[in-house]
Design an enzyme around this catalytic site. Structure first.
Site, PDB file in Angstrom:
ATOM      1  N   ASP A 126      50.751  46.481  40.944  1.00  0.00           N
ATOM      2  CA  ASP A 126      49.374  46.128  40.584  1.00  0.00           C
ATOM      3  C   ASP A 126      49.219  46.128  39.066  1.00  0.00           C
ATOM      4  O   ASP A 126      48.272  46.698  38.514  1.00  0.00           O
ATOM      5  CB  ASP A 126      48.393  47.111  41.220  1.00  0.00           C
ATOM      6  CG  ASP A 126      46.951  46.602  41.165  1.00  0.00           C
ATOM      7  OD1 ASP A 126      46.762  45.371  41.053  1.00  0.00           O
ATOM      8  OD2 ASP A 126      46.031  47.426  41.225  1.00  0.00           O
TER       9      ASP A 126
ATOM     10  N   ILE B 281      34.872  60.746  32.424  1.00  0.00           N
ATOM     11  CA  ILE B 281      35.179  59.754  31.387  1.00  0.00           C
ATOM     12  C   ILE B 281      35.389  58.359  31.964  1.00  0.00           C
ATOM     13  O   ILE B 281      35.628  57.402  31.215  1.00  0.00           O
ATOM     14  CB  ILE B 281      36.425  60.164  30.572  1.00  0.00           C
ATOM     15  CG1 ILE B 281      37.633  60.399  31.493  1.00  0.00           C
ATOM     16  CG2 ILE B 281      36.136  61.392  29.739  1.00  0.00           C
ATOM     17  CD1 ILE B 281      38.900  60.744  30.729  1.00  0.00           C
TER      18      ILE B 281
ATOM     19  N   GLY C  32      35.975  54.089  39.035  1.00  0.00           N
ATOM     20  CA  GLY C  32      36.371  52.788  39.546  1.00  0.00           C
ATOM     21  C   GLY C  32      36.632  52.858  41.027  1.00  0.00           C
ATOM     22  O   GLY C  32      36.394  53.891  41.676  1.00  0.00           O
ATOM     23  N   GLY C  33      37.130  51.748  41.572  1.00  0.00           N
ATOM     24  CA  GLY C  33      37.365  51.683  43.004  1.00  0.00           C
ATOM     25  C   GLY C  33      38.430  52.636  43.486  1.00  0.00           C
ATOM     26  O   GLY C  33      38.460  52.981  44.664  1.00  0.00           O
ATOM     27  N   MET C  34      39.295  53.093  42.577  1.00  0.00           N
ATOM     28  CA  MET C  34      40.364  53.998  42.981  1.00  0.00           C
ATOM     29  C   MET C  34      40.041  55.453  42.652  1.00  0.00           C
ATOM     30  O   MET C  34      40.906  56.309  42.712  1.00  0.00           O
ATOM     31  CB  MET C  34      41.677  53.588  42.299  1.00  0.00           C
ATOM     32  CG  MET C  34      42.212  52.249  42.763  1.00  0.00           C
ATOM     33  SD  MET C  34      42.546  52.208  44.531  1.00  0.00           S
ATOM     34  CE  MET C  34      43.920  53.347  44.625  1.00  0.00           C
ATOM     35  N   GLY C  35      38.790  55.734  42.295  1.00  0.00           N
ATOM     36  CA  GLY C  35      38.417  57.118  42.073  1.00  0.00           C
ATOM     37  C   GLY C  35      37.717  57.326  40.752  1.00  0.00           C
ATOM     38  O   GLY C  35      37.450  56.386  40.002  1.00  0.00           O
TER      39      GLY C  35
ATOM     40  N   LYS D 193      42.291  62.340  37.844  1.00  0.00           N
ATOM     41  CA  LYS D 193      41.718  61.274  38.661  1.00  0.00           C
ATOM     42  C   LYS D 193      41.555  61.831  40.070  1.00  0.00           C
ATOM     43  O   LYS D 193      42.548  62.196  40.720  1.00  0.00           O
ATOM     44  CB  LYS D 193      42.605  60.033  38.678  1.00  0.00           C
ATOM     45  CG  LYS D 193      42.110  58.969  39.669  1.00  0.00           C
ATOM     46  CD  LYS D 193      42.879  57.661  39.561  1.00  0.00           C
ATOM     47  CE  LYS D 193      42.375  56.849  38.410  1.00  0.00           C
ATOM     48  NZ  LYS D 193      42.895  55.454  38.423  1.00  0.00           N
TER      49      LYS D 193
END
Length: 754
Positions: free
Chosen positions: A134, A18, A21-24, A41
């Protein structure tokens, strides 16, 4: 780890991807044990290459999992499979705030609601010691039913270090949290993040300010062509003003955004709860109307709605009516109507309706003149002086008689913030003018019984008062609206019910007490910042101001919030037809300095309540305190060179004193009542407990080994104590009942004076 529909990650069966991104990558999955859909994730395998980093991540994940808050994405599980760590969270339906902002700015009301929910989620995390690091629109999700969820707490801790070149090119900077390294997303980072300094919760508050700015304007406040330029702007530039840019937002909301975006952490909001409270106030002022509140009695219903900003003048309070719809049957919600009654620059200390409700009597000090009494009528911009100078209004009887507080030193009465009561006399006088008749020495507050012939009075006894009703019959001790030194609030601390059978009063500025005079039953309500109370016309509730809120409590103890806004409210009176008399305005204190050779005064004001407390012998350094919104209402001590150089924040503390040698500053932490000693040169602050004493102030003796302390032990009034720096039991050196607030020490160190 290859993840495809039908494969398993631990006990979870993958359904579909679904997001990524850069974090998974994020997948929809089925929890085969509990039979529920979840989101997984899966983080990149290289994240597991550092065992220490992975261990820290797992520890933080457990902390986040312990959070149970509707505005934080629930974390169900954490694990590792085939060398790749993964997170299991609740499955959300909706869109991210980043997706929502792709269509442009949000309506003001919606932006305030979203920011308020973010602030509430941050507050819950911060109270557990968890900082997001963040916060950005991509990490905020809005569900289909409008609920806001903060995502990805602690993910940044897992990311591997990057080279300086990669960091300069990247939009997102993710590194370890050691001092000197940088993590966050460029454009949403706080100044301390840009500099690689250790972070605390206030960094998230700056990021929230950036997000709120973007929601209102559709653009980021520090957006430049490159990441280095953006980071430089965060450190050195002020963002374009929202109001100045033509964006139609309330001025109060603009101030909230600016306060979040202060460069110095000690100057911006100090807690997320403060922001949530301020935004909660704005959500009412930006609404068209609010829902009806619960009934007052029978079928009558109170309806309260939106308002605009009333009066925001430094050292002033605007006198207004709050229109309330009180009908015999439920009525349709409508907007609250405010009518401003005073327009001059100054200070309104107290106000009351007369019996017919058509005239208002008030006491005020205009443009620095002595306080006197005035009267005005709604619809008239003029006020008439009643001829009572150096007098403060306490109450108005049904026959029109006035209860006054007469004092030649009314400046000390009003302007504190730690001023002690000057000699004062409680007197009565006719509304039409004449000579006041003195009743009670050392009086402070009063209210008339319903028949207008008997008074409940507060007679000062040290820093608090004794309640008598009728005069001479003691009812309670410790009566005071004093909180954080706002002496003028003592003027409205006791009110009699319309039937004369109950008393409501503030005790020690910490609680509201309602006492039934027939059977002695009492209702207690904690308050944070008391500022006036009054009974509803039918006597079913006591309304009281508490900081930015107008609240109510019934005789059975049921509480409700009536109204709130972004400026402080003081409740003065309620008319028989339900109209409410308030003072509303922004209070501030300025600090001016003039040396022997100076031709003019120098303004050394720092934030919004600058209170000088000590001056070095050579006149070079001034020690001062801030205690209002600028420091999150936590008394904080600063030192500043009188030449105008920027001040140095020493830390939390009130009633500071310079040491005789000028090398140290002593202050008292309000939260713990401990003494803290701050060095003005090299060294660290030192905390000194004073067992058994609620310390108000302390000063170092010339020997540098002992303290002169002003405070009280349980069951006693204030006195002077001698304490050493080891934290051993102090020794009383004066009897009870010593009045004062700043202890002084004689040059030879033999005597302490308060």
């Amino acid at each position: 780890m290859a993840v495809r529909p039908g494969t398993r990650v631990g006990p979870y069966e993958i359904v579909a991807q679904i997001g990524a991104g850069g974090m998974g990558e994020v997948y929809r999955a089925r929890d085969t044990r509990l039979g529920r859909d979840v989101a997984i994730k899966v983080l990149p395998p290289e994240f597991a290459s550092d065992p220490d980093r992975l261990h820290r991540f797992e520890q933080e994940a457990k902390a986040v999992a312990a959070l149970d808050h509707p505005n934080i994405l629930a974390l169900y599980d954490v694990g590792t499979q085939d060398g790749a760590p993964y997170l299991v969270t609740q499955l959300l339906e909706g869109e991210s705030l980043r997706e929502r902002l792709s269509a442009g700015a949000l309506p003001v009301r919606r932006a305030v609601e979203v920011a308020s929910q973010i602030a509430q989620g941050l507050a819950a995390a911060h109270e557990k010691g968890i900082v997001h690091r963040d916060l950005k629109p991509g990490n905020v999700f809005i569900t289909k039913d409008g609920q806001v969820k903060i995502l990805d707490f602690g993910i940044a801790k897992l990311a591997p270090p990057r080279s300086a070149e990669e960091r300069a090119k990247a939009t997102t900077v993710l590194e370890a949290t050691d001092a000197g390294t940088v993590l966050g997303t460029v454009g949403y980072m706080s100044p301390e993040q840009v500099l690689g300094k250790p972070l605390d919760a206030r960094s998230d508050l700056f990021s929230l300010g950036v997000v709120l700015y973007e929601m209102l304007s559709g653009t980021r406040p520090f957006m430049k062509e490159s990441a280095p330029e953006t980071m430089a702007a965060i450190l050195t530039e002020e963002p374009p003003g929202l109001v100045e840019s033509g964006i139609p937002i309330p001025p109060g909301l603009d101030r909230i955004v600016r306060h979040c975006l202060e460069k110095e952490p000690s100057i911006r909001f100090q807690t997320a709860r403060d922001i949530a409270f301020a935004l909660g106030s704005m959500s009412q002022t930006t609404s068209a109307a609010t829902a009806p509140l619960s009934p007052v009695r029978g079928r009558r219903r109170l309806v309260i709605g939106a308002s605009g900003v009333i009066l925001l003048v430094a050292f002033a309070a605007g006198l207004v009516f709050l229109g309330l719809a009180l009908g015999k049957r439920a009525v349709k919600p409508q907007a609250v109507r405010f009518q401003q009654l005073t327009f001059r620059r100054g200070w309104v200390s107290s106000a009351r309706f007369t019996a017919d409700g058509q005239t208002v009597v008030y006491s005020a000090s205009w443009a620095g003149a002595p306080t006197e009494l005035f009267s005005t009528r709604p619809g008239s911009p003029e006020s008439a002086a009643l001829g009572y100078a150096h007098a403060h209004l306490l109450a108005v009887s049904r026959s029109g008689e006035l209860a006054l507080l007469r004092s030649p030193d009314d400046v000390a009465v009003l302007r504190g913030p730690y001023a002690q009561p000057p000699p004062s006399t409680l007197a009565v006088a006719p509304f039409s003018g004449g000579t006041p008749r003195d009743l009670v020495e050392a009086g402070w507050a009063a209210d008339y019984s319903p028949d207008g012939h008997t008074l409940a009075v507060v007679r000062m006894n040290g820093a608090t008062g004794r309640l008598e009703y009728p005069i001479g019959t003691p009812r309670a001790d410790g009566v005071s609206g004093l909180r954080r030194g706002h002496t003028f609030l003592r003027l409205s601390v006791v009110r009699l019910s319309p039937d004369g059978q109950s008393l409501a009063y503030f005790r020690e500025g910490k609680e509201l007490i309602v006492t039934d005079l027939r059977d002695g039953t009492r209702t207690l309500v904690p308050v944070l910042d008391p500022a006036g109370l009054a009974w509803t016309p039918d006597g079913s509730e006591v309304w009281f101001a508490d900081g930015w809120q107008l609240r109510a409590v019934s005789l059975s103890g049921r509480q409700r919030e009536l109204y709130s806004q972004s400026e402080r409210i003081s409740l003065q009176d309620i008319a028989r037809d339900g109209r409410v008399l308030l003072t509303v305005g922004r209070q501030s204190r300025t600090m001016l300095f003039r040396g022997e050779k100076d031709a003019a005064e120098r303004d050394l004001t720092w934030l919004d309540w600058t209170s000088p407390v000590d001056l070095s012998a050579d006149g070079r350094l001034v020690v001062f305190a801030e205690s209002e919104l600028g420091v999150g209402s936590v008394p904080t001590t600063f030192v500043r060179d009188t030449n105008g150089d920027p001040p140095v924040r020493l830390g939390e503390g009130k009633n500071a004193r310079l040491s005789p040698d000028g090398r140290f500053v002593t202050a008292v932490r309000e939260s713990t009542s401990d003494v803290v000693i701050y060095p003005l040169g090299a060294g660290s602050a030192r905390t000194v407990p004073v067992p058994g004493v609620a310390v108000q102030a302390a000063a170092l003796l010339p020997d540098g080994k002992n303290l002169c302390v002003f405070g009280a032990e349980a069951g006693h009034q204030e006195r002077i104590w001698l304490a050493d720096l080891s934290g051993s039991t102090p020794r009383a050196i004066s009897p009870d009942g010593v009045t004062g607030i700043y202890p002084w020490v004689t040059a030879d160190g033999r005597y302490g004076i308060a």
